[in-house]
Motif scaffolding. Structure first.
Motif, PDB file in Angstrom:
ATOM      1  N   LEU A   7       0.877  -1.176   0.000  1.00 51.04           N
ATOM      2  CA  LEU A   7       0.000   0.000   0.000  1.00 51.04           C
ATOM      3  C   LEU A   7       0.906   1.215   0.000  1.00 51.04           C
ATOM      4  CD1 LEU A   7      -2.648  -0.977   2.750  1.00 51.04           C
ATOM      5  CD2 LEU A   7      -2.931  -1.065   0.258  1.00 51.04           C
ATOM      6  N   LEU A   8       0.353   2.369  -0.329  1.00 54.04           N
ATOM      7  CA  LEU A   8       1.143   3.593  -0.237  1.00 54.04           C
ATOM      8  C   LEU A   8       0.742   4.354   1.020  1.00 54.04           C
ATOM      9  CD1 LEU A   8       1.218   4.880  -3.946  1.00 54.04           C
ATOM     10  CD2 LEU A   8       2.716   3.231  -2.792  1.00 54.04           C
ATOM     11  N   LEU A   9       1.742   4.709   1.810  1.00 57.96           N
ATOM     12  CA  LEU A   9       1.522   5.482   3.035  1.00 57.96           C
ATOM     13  C   LEU A   9       2.208   6.827   2.819  1.00 57.96           C
ATOM     14  CD1 LEU A   9       0.300   5.098   5.886  1.00 57.96           C
ATOM     15  CD2 LEU A   9       2.575   4.430   6.664  1.00 57.96           C
ATOM     16  N   ALA A  19      -1.329  -0.993  12.181  1.00 58.48           N
ATOM     17  CA  ALA A  19      -2.243   0.037  11.652  1.00 58.48           C
ATOM     18  C   ALA A  19      -2.003   1.382  12.323  1.00 58.48           C
ATOM     19  CB  ALA A  19      -3.693  -0.418  11.824  1.00 58.48           C
ATOM     20  N   PHE A  20      -1.496   1.376  13.576  1.00 55.56           N
ATOM     21  CA  PHE A  20      -1.310   2.680  14.236  1.00 55.56           C
ATOM     22  C   PHE A  20      -0.300   3.545  13.498  1.00 55.56           C
ATOM     23  CE2 PHE A  20       1.733   0.076  16.855  1.00 55.56           C
ATOM     24  CZ  PHE A  20       2.885   0.831  16.680  1.00 55.56           C
ATOM     25  N   GLU A  21       0.548   2.915  12.674  1.00 55.21           N
ATOM     26  CA  GLU A  21       1.517   3.696  11.904  1.00 55.21           C
ATOM     27  C   GLU A  21       0.836   4.583  10.855  1.00 55.21           C
ATOM     28  OE1 GLU A  21       4.458   4.280  12.518  1.00 55.21           O
ATOM     29  OE2 GLU A  21       5.577   2.538  13.245  1.00 55.21           O
ATOM     30  N   ALA A  22      -0.422   4.300  10.573  1.00 56.42           N
ATOM     31  CA  ALA A  22      -1.137   5.098   9.573  1.00 56.42           C
ATOM     32  C   ALA A  22      -1.861   6.295  10.198  1.00 56.42           C
ATOM     33  CB  ALA A  22      -2.125   4.216   8.813  1.00 56.42           C
ATOM     34  N   ARG A  23      -1.695   6.470  11.526  1.00 55.76           N
ATOM     35  CA  ARG A  23      -2.321   7.609  12.215  1.00 55.76           C
ATOM     36  C   ARG A  23      -2.000   8.916  11.507  1.00 55.76           C
ATOM     37  NH1 ARG A  23       0.026   6.704  18.195  1.00 55.76           N
ATOM     38  NH2 ARG A  23       1.749   6.022  16.893  1.00 55.76           N
TER      39      ARG A  23
END
Lengths: 167, 286
Positions: free
Chosen positions: A62-64, A76-80
């Motif tokens: 995915l792209l973050l 998932a918390f890294e996507a905060r």
């Protein structure tokens, strides 16, 4: 929201906000939940695949904030507070993204399992290099594995998309 | 599947080391997770708590300080591969970092995490040995400098105390006519062997040669037997002695037979890579 199943009493939860394909989501997650599972099971976006599960194959890419990540091994918390892009968000106004068009036109996939990750990785490549050489494509895409195409047509597809995007 | 854990997010080093002291072996530092989460998902390691150090300000800097290049523990592989200061001063590190794992791991994985995890089949530690680097370990408000030779204790084991954090990596600026080179070879996802060479030339002589071998055994290590064959020699003589130095490096590499190759095979590859890395470094010293 489904899938908040079997959460034991006293489990730590985190309220997070993230943007996925331009839409903001407020979610309550546990620290151990992986971005891939949140995107697939809670948001219903099943383009990203769990395959090797060890950051090697790229099917879960995915792209973050525009950069490729292995969502199978990223909490998932890294996507905060960040922007997530999935394959479902690429087409706009009923029109496929130039990368999607080019993968179709140039036979850049057969079974399609690796394709969402392949296209997202290619999008990150073209964002930093609008005219990559064969070698630059191979180097950047080295961590995205395809067992159908033999890669040649993927490289052709990326070149073709780069050309469309440069126009 | 990743088992449940509690997440702690300290805002400072003293807070982080206090948490580590309080929770001992049930807690582990999280600084990117590209290695740690793999073993946790496999059930090979279990932690009740992860201490996310990515909220601690100042650990993601790259700067020149007092003749050293200082790299914060939270700097990602990707940043090392693309940072202007690193490109200017440490091209060998840029070349290495461009080829760590794959683009997704480079985006998320940090140099500090990589070193502290001490996975034997990793790249950066080997080059850091040849470059004469050290690390700054932090606990509360205390700091101590650990030469990188003393940092790797065994496979998956570093010299850090349970409540210490790796804050920074310090690499001395290269003297004139110096260069490093790192080459690796493998046929699985991770390298079977990595070899780093650092050279300083003076006139037509090899004034300094530091050679390190990684991946072959439990920890990366300097191979002084090989260095001694090359140090102080003319470039021509050193070049003639590369076979001998390669063999000495292979013997000193502490190679073990595993999935990545037999002991003999790895020792042979060490010799091949040493010759190539020496030649590459010597060319870049000119």
């Amino acid at each position: 929201m489904a899938s908040l199943t079997n959460r034991p009493h006293g489990a730590q939860t985190m309220a997070i906000s993230l943007e996925v394909n331009g839409k903001t989501y407020e979610l309550e997650i546990e620290p151990h939940e992986l971005l891939l599972d949140v995107v697939r099971d809670r948001l219903g976006l099943t383009g990203a695949k769990r395959s090797c599960d060890v950051e090697v194959c790229g099917a879960c890419t995915l792209l973050l904030d525009g950069r490729p990540v292995s969502s199978c091994t990223l909490p998932a918390f890294e996507a905060r507070g960040k922007r997530v892009e999935t394959i479902e968000g690429l087409a706009a106004g009923g029109k496929l993204h130039p990368l999607q068009e080019s993968f179709i036109e140039h036979g850049g996939f057969q079974c399609g399992f690796c394709t969402p990750g392949m296209i997202l990785a290619a999008k990150a490549l073209l964002a930093e290099n609008s005219n990559p050489s064969d070698e630059e494509i191979k180097h950047f895409m080295h961590g995205n594995i395809c067992r159908c195409t033999g890669y040649k047509k993927i490289i052709e597809s990326i070149h073709a998309a780069a050309e469309k995007l440069r126009r | 599947m990743l088992r449940r854990f509690r997440l702690e997010e300290p805002g400072s080093i003293p807070e982080a080391s206090a948490l580590l002291a309080r929770h001992g072996e049930t807690a582990r530092i999280y600084a990117g997770g590209t290695e740690l989460l793999l073993v946790m998902k496999e059930g090979l390691a279990r932690y009740e708590r992860l201490v996310n150090v990515k909220k601690i300000p100042g650990l993601d800097q790259i700067k020149l300080d007092n003749g050293s290049i200082c790299i914060g523990a939270l700097v990602t592989h990707r940043r090392l591969a693309t940072d202007g200061l690193i490109m200017q001063h440490l091209p060998a590190l840029v070349a290495l970092e461009k080829n760590v794992a794959n683009i997704r791991v480079r985006e998320v994985g940090t140099i500090g995490g990589n070193l502290c995890f001490a996975e034997p089949h990793a790249d950066p530690g080997t080059l850091l040995l040849a470059l004469g680097a050290s690390v700054i370990a932090a606990k509360g408000n205390d700091r101590r400098e650990i030469p990188i030779e003393k940092f790797f204790v065994d496979a998956y084991e570093s010299a850090l105390a349970d409540d210490e954090l790796l804050a920074e990596i310090r690499i001395p600026r290269l003297p004139a006519r110096s260069a490093g080179a790192y080459l690796k070879f493998g046929y699985l996802e991770r390298p079977s062997v990595g070899v780093a060479v650092f050279l300083t030339l003076e006139g037509n002589a090899v004034r300094e040669a530091r050679i390190a071998v990684g991946c072959a055994g439990p920890t990366p290590r300097r191979v002084s037997a090989a260095e001694e064959l090359l140090r102080g020699k003319s470039l021509d003589e050193a070049s003639r002695r590369l076979d001998e130095a390669g063999a000495a490096a292979g013997r000193a590499s502490d190679a073990i037979s595993d999935l990545h190759g037999s002991k003999d095979y790895k020792e042979h590859i060490v010799g091949v890579l040493l010759k190539r890395a020496f030649t590459q470094a010597a060319e870049q010293c000119r």
